[in-house]
Structures are given as structure tokens and as C-alpha cells.
Scaffold this motif. Sequence first.
Motif, PDB file in Angstrom:
ATOM      1  N   MET A   1       0.821  -1.203   0.000  1.00 49.73           N
ATOM      2  CA  MET A   1       0.000   0.000   0.000  1.00 49.73           C
ATOM      3  C   MET A   1       0.861   1.262   0.000  1.00 49.73           C
ATOM      4  O   MET A   1       0.625   2.204  -0.735  1.00 49.73           O
ATOM      5  N   PHE A   2       1.894   1.286   0.886  1.00 48.48           N
ATOM      6  CA  PHE A   2       2.773   2.455   0.895  1.00 48.48           C
ATOM      7  C   PHE A   2       4.225   2.018   1.074  1.00 48.48           C
ATOM      8  O   PHE A   2       4.549   1.178   1.905  1.00 48.48           O
ATOM      9  N   PRO A   3       5.126   2.583   0.277  1.00 53.38           N
ATOM     10  CA  PRO A   3       6.556   2.296   0.443  1.00 53.38           C
ATOM     11  C   PRO A   3       7.030   2.798   1.799  1.00 53.38           C
ATOM     12  O   PRO A   3       6.543   3.807   2.311  1.00 53.38           O
ATOM     13  N   LYS A   4       8.016   2.112   2.358  1.00 59.26           N
ATOM     14  CA  LYS A   4       8.554   2.522   3.659  1.00 59.26           C
ATOM     15  C   LYS A   4      10.002   2.987   3.592  1.00 59.26           C
ATOM     16  O   LYS A   4      10.437   3.774   4.449  1.00 59.26           O
ATOM     17  N   ASN A   5      10.743   2.500   2.619  1.00 58.57           N
ATOM     18  CA  ASN A   5      12.137   2.906   2.523  1.00 58.57           C
ATOM     19  C   ASN A   5      12.258   4.222   1.752  1.00 58.57           C
ATOM     20  O   ASN A   5      12.772   4.277   0.627  1.00 58.57           O
ATOM     21  N   THR A   6      11.798   5.269   2.380  1.00 59.17           N
ATOM     22  CA  THR A   6      11.772   6.584   1.753  1.00 59.17           C
ATOM     23  C   THR A   6      11.472   7.625   2.825  1.00 59.17           C
ATOM     24  O   THR A   6      11.107   7.282   3.962  1.00 59.17           O
ATOM     25  N   TRP A   7      11.637   8.907   2.482  1.00 57.28           N
ATOM     26  CA  TRP A   7      11.409   9.991   3.437  1.00 57.28           C
ATOM     27  C   TRP A   7       9.991  10.560   3.291  1.00 57.28           C
ATOM     28  O   TRP A   7       9.543  10.854   2.189  1.00 57.28           O
ATOM     29  N   TYR A   8       9.314  10.705   4.427  1.00 54.66           N
ATOM     30  CA  TYR A   8       8.009  11.353   4.487  1.00 54.66           C
ATOM     31  C   TYR A   8       8.075  12.527   5.468  1.00 54.66           C
ATOM     32  O   TYR A   8       8.815  12.477   6.454  1.00 54.66           O
ATOM     33  N   VAL A   9       7.265  13.547   5.213  1.00 57.64           N
ATOM     34  CA  VAL A   9       7.116  14.599   6.208  1.00 57.64           C
ATOM     35  C   VAL A   9       6.357  14.020   7.401  1.00 57.64           C
ATOM     36  O   VAL A   9       5.278  13.446   7.234  1.00 57.64           O
ATOM     37  N   ALA A  10       6.937  14.180   8.591  1.00 55.25           N
ATOM     38  CA  ALA A  10       6.313  13.666   9.803  1.00 55.25           C
ATOM     39  C   ALA A  10       5.543  14.743  10.545  1.00 55.25           C
ATOM     40  O   ALA A  10       4.444  14.509  11.058  1.00 55.25           O
ATOM     41  N   ILE A  25       2.419   6.852  11.139  1.00 56.71           N
ATOM     42  CA  ILE A  25       2.906   7.056   9.777  1.00 56.71           C
ATOM     43  C   ILE A  25       3.200   5.697   9.150  1.00 56.71           C
ATOM     44  O   ILE A  25       3.929   4.877   9.725  1.00 56.71           O
ATOM     45  N   CYS A  26       2.594   5.455   8.005  1.00 56.30           N
ATOM     46  CA  CYS A  26       2.761   4.169   7.312  1.00 56.30           C
ATOM     47  C   CYS A  26       2.481   2.988   8.238  1.00 56.30           C
ATOM     48  O   CYS A  26       3.191   1.972   8.210  1.00 56.30           O
ATOM     49  N   SER A 329       1.796   8.065 -11.824  1.00 59.79           N
ATOM     50  CA  SER A 329       2.333   8.221 -10.468  1.00 59.79           C
ATOM     51  C   SER A 329       2.133   6.935  -9.670  1.00 59.79           C
ATOM     52  O   SER A 329       3.030   6.488  -8.946  1.00 59.79           O
ATOM     53  N   ARG A 330       0.968   6.338  -9.822  1.00 57.94           N
ATOM     54  CA  ARG A 330       0.699   5.082  -9.116  1.00 57.94           C
ATOM     55  C   ARG A 330       1.626   3.965  -9.597  1.00 57.94           C
ATOM     56  O   ARG A 330       2.014   3.090  -8.815  1.00 57.94           O
ATOM     57  N   ARG A 331       1.978   3.990 -10.865  1.00 60.55           N
ATOM     58  CA  ARG A 331       2.892   2.961 -11.384  1.00 60.55           C
ATOM     59  C   ARG A 331       4.268   3.077 -10.732  1.00 60.55           C
ATOM     60  O   ARG A 331       4.924   2.067 -10.442  1.00 60.55           O
ATOM     61  N   ILE A 332       4.721   4.292 -10.498  1.00 59.28           N
ATOM     62  CA  ILE A 332       5.994   4.486  -9.811  1.00 59.28           C
ATOM     63  C   ILE A 332       5.904   3.950  -8.386  1.00 59.28           C
ATOM     64  O   ILE A 332       6.819   3.261  -7.900  1.00 59.28           O
ATOM     65  N   ILE A 333       4.802   4.241  -7.701  1.00 58.39           N
ATOM     66  CA  ILE A 333       4.615   3.730  -6.347  1.00 58.39           C
ATOM     67  C   ILE A 333       4.603   2.207  -6.346  1.00 58.39           C
ATOM     68  O   ILE A 333       5.213   1.565  -5.477  1.00 58.39           O
ATOM     69  N   GLU A 334       3.925   1.605  -7.332  1.00 58.96           N
ATOM     70  CA  GLU A 334       3.879   0.142  -7.412  1.00 58.96           C
ATOM     71  C   GLU A 334       5.257  -0.445  -7.624  1.00 58.96           C
ATOM     72  O   GLU A 334       5.587  -1.500  -7.065  1.00 58.96           O
ATOM     73  N   ARG A 335       6.097   0.215  -8.417  1.00 61.87           N
ATOM     74  CA  ARG A 335       7.467  -0.280  -8.613  1.00 61.87           C
ATOM     75  C   ARG A 335       8.250  -0.209  -7.305  1.00 61.87           C
ATOM     76  O   ARG A 335       9.042  -1.116  -7.000  1.00 61.87           O
ATOM     77  N   MET A 336       8.049   0.849  -6.535  1.00 59.34           N
ATOM     78  CA  MET A 336       8.721   0.953  -5.246  1.00 59.34           C
ATOM     79  C   MET A 336       8.261  -0.157  -4.304  1.00 59.34           C
ATOM     80  O   MET A 336       9.074  -0.780  -3.606  1.00 59.34           O
ATOM     81  N   LEU A 337       6.953  -0.403  -4.273  1.00 61.94           N
ATOM     82  CA  LEU A 337       6.415  -1.460  -3.422  1.00 61.94           C
ATOM     83  C   LEU A 337       6.965  -2.827  -3.826  1.00 61.94           C
ATOM     84  O   LEU A 337       7.349  -3.635  -2.974  1.00 61.94           O
ATOM     85  N   ALA A 338       7.029  -3.080  -5.122  1.00 57.57           N
ATOM     86  CA  ALA A 338       7.553  -4.358  -5.609  1.00 57.57           C
ATOM     87  C   ALA A 338       9.014  -4.525  -5.223  1.00 57.57           C
ATOM     88  O   ALA A 338       9.454  -5.612  -4.835  1.00 57.57           O
ATOM     89  N   GLY A 339       9.771  -3.434  -5.315  1.00 61.31           N
ATOM     90  CA  GLY A 339      11.182  -3.490  -4.943  1.00 61.31           C
ATOM     91  C   GLY A 339      11.367  -3.809  -3.469  1.00 61.31           C
ATOM     92  O   GLY A 339      12.262  -4.583  -3.102  1.00 61.31           O
ATOM     93  N   GLU A 340      10.525  -3.254  -2.617  1.00 59.57           N
ATOM     94  CA  GLU A 340      10.634  -3.542  -1.188  1.00 59.57           C
ATOM     95  C   GLU A 340      10.204  -4.961  -0.869  1.00 59.57           C
ATOM     96  O   GLU A 340      10.791  -5.613  -0.004  1.00 59.57           O
ATOM     97  N   ARG A 341       9.198  -5.449  -1.586  1.00 62.51           N
ATOM     98  CA  ARG A 341       8.785  -6.840  -1.363  1.00 62.51           C
ATOM     99  C   ARG A 341       9.901  -7.795  -1.766  1.00 62.51           C
ATOM    100  O   ARG A 341      10.130  -8.812  -1.112  1.00 62.51           O
ATOM    101  N   ASP A 342      10.618  -7.459  -2.815  1.00 62.99           N
ATOM    102  CA  ASP A 342      11.682  -8.333  -3.300  1.00 62.99           C
ATOM    103  C   ASP A 342      12.846  -8.439  -2.315  1.00 62.99           C
ATOM    104  O   ASP A 342      13.567  -9.441  -2.313  1.00 62.99           O
TER     105      ASP A 342
END
Length: 348
Positions: A1-10, A25-26, A329-342
Motif C-alpha cells: 500500500m505504501f513504500p517505507k524505505n523513503t522519506w516522508y514529512v512527519a 505514519i505508514c 504516479s501510481r505505477r511508480i509507487i507500485e514499482r517501489m512497493l515491488a522493490g521492497e517486497r523483493d
Amino acid sequence: MFPKNTWYVACTPDEIETKPLGRQICGERMVFYRGPGGKVAALEDFCPHRGAPLSLGFIRDEQLVCGYHGLEMGCDGKTISMPCQRVRGFPAIKSFPVIERYGFIWVWPGDSGEADPAKLHHLAWAESSDWAYGGGLYHIKCDYRLMIDNLMDLTHETYVHSTSIGQKEIDEAPVNTRFEAEEVITSRFMENIMAPPFWKMALRGNDLPDDQPVDRWQICHFTPPSHVLIEVGVALAGKGGYHADPEYKASAIVVDFITPETETTHWYFWGMARNFKPHDEELTTSIRHGQGNVFAEDREMLEQQQANLLKYPDRKLLMLNIDAGGVQSRRIIERMLAGERDVGGMAR
């Protein structure tokens, strides 16, 4: 649903000025505070003694103290002391990498070993005295990706914001979508039109007439994981539009930092950075007030949209050419999610 290995405003610095702040957060419950030397720290919002939220505690001598039984915590998640008790053998709780930069506090919810300050998106306007910024925070009850969709397709302004920034010329103007590295950009340009109420106010704020035709632009930039910066403005018609000299235009950057809380809620840090009359605090206040009202209209629509989607989860949504920015934009997020799952199942 949301990538975690990245910076978010807290949060913003004022939110932890006097006491700890609890924020999810996440999917992670965190507590933010200033530790030794005023440096920002972020820990799991869970006291290792009895599980009380550490955010209900207080700061004493630059250390976080649990408000339940007085357990003192270190910024590394290790226990320090507790009145009349031996607690240094307690297992550490999770700590999160944080950065204080550009007027915000950023957190890395994922693998701390991957946290790299160089991966934080550079905000040149936040480091320049030629720019002023004013903004706020909304808690929005919808999937954070719906907000990204909303910001990457501004067609809705004609209808949702009809009394402020909307006008019929928006949905009559063609939309262009393109890519630059990992950035999705959608743009609209409108020529020889009358400015809507919000931009009339901005023109007056920059000592320009508000009763003459203008050229207007909207250039939306999505950068992962969920930041949308929108170049917006109007220039007196025939003076060069987007490229007009500053004396003929009122332009700004709409700042949208979207931080997931849960699968159906997020924190929305909104604002506007402008490079005209940056020292005019009254103008900053006026723009912030107007922009806050605009985003409140988005909140109502998006929360009702989320409620509908939850009620009818099997209904397929239609995709039009105006949706291209959000889709990409969603496709980029999906690629990030797939990378973290891998690499270990980090993504939720």
C-alpha cells in the motif's frame, strides 16, 4: 500500500516545541520530540514497561519520560532510568531515522540501514530568502493515492473550487503528461482569460491589475513517494505567460506533502511558496487562509469518494486521458512497493 524505505514529512517543528508528538505514519505509531542538544528524535510510541504511549509523556533534562511510571528513554530506543528501579536491561524499542530540513521534520519508516539524507528531495525555494512559505496540515480520511490522483489532474478545480481557483477554461485546456527520470509532470496552459477570485487576490497582492486578461499555467510535478509540487500562476496576457518577467505576473509553487497514516487515512501538509513580496506577512496570511479553504473543499470530496469506494469495492473505475498523471504516479509507487517486497517484505 505504501513504500517505507523513503522519506516522508512527519511534522513541523512547532508541533514538538513544548511536548512530544504522537503520530501514526505508514502504519507505525511514532513519538517525535527534541532530545539532547535540541536534536529531533523519533521512537516507537510504546513504553517497554507497560505499553503506554510515550507521546503522553514529557521532556525532562532533554530526555523523554513516560507519563505513566516515569521511565526515561534514550533517543536510540534504550531505557535509561526509572525511579527506584533497574531498567537498563530492558529490550530496546524501535527508533526511526529523522531529518530536520526545509522547515519540516522528515522520517524514514523503513529499514534504518537504507536511510540516506541524500535521498531527500531538494527544495531550493525553502533555502532562499527570495521566497515566502505559508501552509498548514489536514488529516484526511482517504487513501493517500486518491490525493495524488486529485493533485495530478486539476480538472476538478472547475467544479470543486468554482468560487476560488476554478474556471471553465481549465477543463477546456488540453493536458500534457510527460516523464523526467522518476518524476511525472502534467501541465496546462490557458491564454487570454480572466483570473478567478484567488488569482485576482494574488495579482492585487503583487500590485498588478485584476481586471485585465491573463495567461495562466498549472504544472504538476509528482516525485516519489508522494510529493506533489505544482507550479501555478498568472501573467498579464501577452507578456510571455509562464516565462513573463516577474513584474508582470504572480506565480508560486503549491506544496503538497502527502504522508500515509493507514490504508484509508493520511496526513496532508499543504502550503504555497511564492517569490513575489516574500516579506509581506499579511499577504502570506491572506494566501494561506484562501488556500486552506480551497483544500478543505478537496477534503470533503475525497473523504466521500473513499466512503463510496469502500462501500462498492468491486466496481471498476473509468480511466480517461486526464487521469494519465495519476495513473503514471501510481505505477511508480507500485514499482517501489515491488522493490521492497523483493528485498524482504517491507511494504504494507
